[in-house]
Design an enzyme around this catalytic site. Structure first.
Site, PDB file in Angstrom:
ATOM      1  N   TYR A 142     -22.103  18.484 -24.138  1.00  0.00           N
ATOM      2  CA  TYR A 142     -22.527  17.149 -24.498  1.00  0.00           C
ATOM      3  C   TYR A 142     -22.750  16.940 -26.011  1.00  0.00           C
ATOM      4  O   TYR A 142     -22.535  16.011 -26.535  1.00  0.00           O
ATOM      5  CB  TYR A 142     -23.630  16.851 -23.896  1.00  0.00           C
ATOM      6  CG  TYR A 142     -23.287  16.206 -22.151  1.00  0.00           C
ATOM      7  CD1 TYR A 142     -22.834  17.055 -21.345  1.00  0.00           C
ATOM      8  CD2 TYR A 142     -23.443  15.069 -22.109  1.00  0.00           C
ATOM      9  CE1 TYR A 142     -22.527  16.535 -20.122  1.00  0.00           C
ATOM     10  CE2 TYR A 142     -23.532  14.241 -20.903  1.00  0.00           C
ATOM     11  CZ  TYR A 142     -22.618  15.136 -19.872  1.00  0.00           C
ATOM     12  OH  TYR A 142     -22.662  14.634 -18.594  1.00  0.00           O
ATOM     13  N   LYS A 193     -19.510  29.677 -14.873  1.00  0.00           N
ATOM     14  CA  LYS A 193     -18.177  30.052 -14.762  1.00  0.00           C
ATOM     15  C   LYS A 193     -17.870  31.015 -15.516  1.00  0.00           C
ATOM     16  O   LYS A 193     -17.146  30.975 -16.537  1.00  0.00           O
ATOM     17  CB  LYS A 193     -17.329  28.758 -15.176  1.00  0.00           C
ATOM     18  CG  LYS A 193     -17.011  27.728 -14.014  1.00  0.00           C
ATOM     19  CD  LYS A 193     -16.137  28.276 -12.993  1.00  0.00           C
ATOM     20  CE  LYS A 193     -14.550  28.143 -13.492  1.00  0.00           C
ATOM     21  NZ  LYS A 193     -13.775  28.480 -12.143  1.00  0.00           N
ATOM     22  N   ASP A 226     -17.590  26.334  -9.228  1.00  0.00           N
ATOM     23  CA  ASP A 226     -16.600  25.552  -8.516  1.00  0.00           C
ATOM     24  C   ASP A 226     -16.752  25.957  -6.873  1.00  0.00           C
ATOM     25  O   ASP A 226     -16.677  25.022  -5.962  1.00  0.00           O
ATOM     26  CB  ASP A 226     -15.186  25.965  -8.655  1.00  0.00           C
ATOM     27  CG  ASP A 226     -14.836  27.332  -8.887  1.00  0.00           C
ATOM     28  OD1 ASP A 226     -15.887  28.299  -9.144  1.00  0.00           O
ATOM     29  OD2 ASP A 226     -13.677  27.661  -8.995  1.00  0.00           O
ATOM     30  N   ASP A 250     -24.138  17.491 -14.239  1.00  0.00           N
ATOM     31  CA  ASP A 250     -23.661  16.091 -14.225  1.00  0.00           C
ATOM     32  C   ASP A 250     -22.866  15.918 -13.032  1.00  0.00           C
ATOM     33  O   ASP A 250     -23.159  15.107 -11.975  1.00  0.00           O
ATOM     34  CB  ASP A 250     -22.880  15.925 -15.464  1.00  0.00           C
ATOM     35  CG  ASP A 250     -22.614  14.231 -15.308  1.00  0.00           C
ATOM     36  OD1 ASP A 250     -23.325  13.542 -15.106  1.00  0.00           O
ATOM     37  OD2 ASP A 250     -21.566  14.069 -15.943  1.00  0.00           O
ATOM     38  N   ASP A 254     -24.118  14.495  -8.834  1.00  0.00           N
ATOM     39  CA  ASP A 254     -23.634  13.207  -7.908  1.00  0.00           C
ATOM     40  C   ASP A 254     -23.067  13.890  -6.808  1.00  0.00           C
ATOM     41  O   ASP A 254     -23.076  12.940  -5.990  1.00  0.00           O
ATOM     42  CB  ASP A 254     -22.220  12.763  -9.059  1.00  0.00           C
ATOM     43  CG  ASP A 254     -22.998  11.759 -10.212  1.00  0.00           C
ATOM     44  OD1 ASP A 254     -23.988  11.779 -10.212  1.00  0.00           O
ATOM     45  OD2 ASP A 254     -21.899  11.136 -10.696  1.00  0.00           O
TER      46      ASP A 254
END
Ligand code: IPM
Ligand code: MG
Length: 367
Positions: A142, A193, A226, A250, A254
């Site tokens: 970000y 990751k 993932d 983020d 959600d």
């Protein structure tokens, strides 16, 4: 009596509608005699751009710095789709996060019993779900530099975003996650990751060390981000606390929110070393998704009301008042009241104001 300054930044679209309900909850809190909360209201997002040519004004930033807590509604809307990138509505939100150093974003995903059937997952997978996603909020892709689009001059362009983390940023967010886990289910999943990203390798290394040095009583699992996304829809109840970087946080928050029925149900709090907290629902994602209902009084105010409860709990240390609000939300859902986003057969669909009325009525009848 403890007194606090709360800055309200309703923002755009449904943000103003849901924040109106928070204002009424502030009156209720003040009426209990336990706290004295003084509010101020200012602009953020598209409305601030219209007024000041910036997504947040310097004056509003100063008020935010001086406040004990900041509540944000939602930012963005079709009207501002074309504004310059650095002045887009989201820029106001990002500046608040960065300048107030709100590095820890707590995003709970709780499934209220009455809503287990509103989830897109099977009831048995989500009933009793209680996850806390601890998202790093002031670093990563970000804010990393360079962040640019270069014209290569041959009809091609090159876009770069930079994912960057330093040790201290990972240490402090890991500590927040472990501290929270101790008060909950004592389990932390750290998602990254490391199989493709250097930031993932460092993240894994630092979280492992912080755990070994100070939190070996908490159970720690490392999980690839993932796989974490997959496990969240396969068997979400295996999680207690998930700590992860800004971008993965983020996305995963959600995803976890949907397991609870709707993004309109998910509160959020952002804190800086527990001193100052900013609360608000996951703003634009929700606003974007709900542009269709802006201005109609149909938005679900529960996420924002539950964020106010988090603000009472984490910023003002008023756990009892927070408990009361959370109980009232559950009671109103049990009574069968629903906003459109969580509408269910056999339940009554109501608007923003009626939902707020019902929560306040429940609070008043309980006291
Ligand atoms: C959120 C939102 C924001 C984010 C946007 C509006 C910049 O999606 O709070 O989750 O990506 O952090
Ligand atoms: Mg988001």
């Amino acid at each position: 009596m403890a007194s606090f300054k709360l800055l309200l930044l309703p923002g755009d679209g449904i943000g103003t509608e849901v924040m109106d309900e928070v204002t009424r909850l502030v009156d209720w809190a003040n009426g209990t005699g336990a706290v004295s909360i003084e509010t101020e209201t200012d602009l953020v997002g598209g409305c601030a751009y219209d007024e000041h040519g910036e997504a947040i004004s310097e004056a509003a930033m100063q008020t935010a710095h001086a406040a004990d807590a900041v509540m944000l509604g939602a930012v963005g809307g079709p009207k501002w789709d074309g504004v310059p990138y650095d002045k887009r509505p989201e820029a106001g939100l990002l500046r608040l996060r960065k300048d107030l150093e709100l590095f820890a974003n707590l995003r709970p995903a709780i499934c209220y019993p009455a809503l287990a059937d509103a989830s897109s997952l099977k009831r048995e997978l989500v009933e009793g779900l209680d996850i806390m996603i601890v998202r790093e909020l002031t670093g990563g892709v970000y804010f990393g530099e360079p962040k640019e689009i270069t014209d290569l001059g041959n009809g091609q362009k090159r876009a770069v975003d930079t994912q960057v983390y330093e040790t201290y940023e990972i240490e402090r967010i890991a500590a927040v996650a472990f501290d929270l886990a101790r008060k909950r289910g004592n389990l932390v999943h750290s998602a990254e990751k490391r199989n493709v990203m250097k930031t993932g390798v460092l993240w894994n290394e630092v979280v492992t060390r912080v755990h070994k040095d100070g939190y070996s009583d908490v159970k720690l699992e490392h999980i690839l981000a993932d796989n974490c996304a997959m496990q969240l829809v396969r068997a979400p109840k295996q999680f207690d606390v998930i700590v992860t970087d800004n971008l993965f946080g983020d996305v995963l928050s959600d995803e976890a929110a949907m397991a609870t029925g709707s993004l309109g149900m998910l509160p959020s709090a952002r804190s800086a070393r527990r001193t100052r907290t900013a609360c608000g629902p996951p703003c634009t994602s929700r606003c974007m998704a709900r542009r269709d209902i802006a201005g109609q009084g149909k938005a679900n105010p529960i996420a924002t009301i539950a964020s106010f409860a988090m603000c009472l709990r984490y910023s003002f240390d008023q756990g009892e008042l927070a408990d009361k609000i959370e109980t009232a939300i559950a009671a109103v859902l049990d009574q069968g009241l629903r906003t459109g986003d969580i509408a269910q057969e056999g339940c009554k669909t109501v608007g923003t104001r009626e939902m707020g009325d019902a929560i306040i009525a429940s609070l008043n009848s309980a006291s």
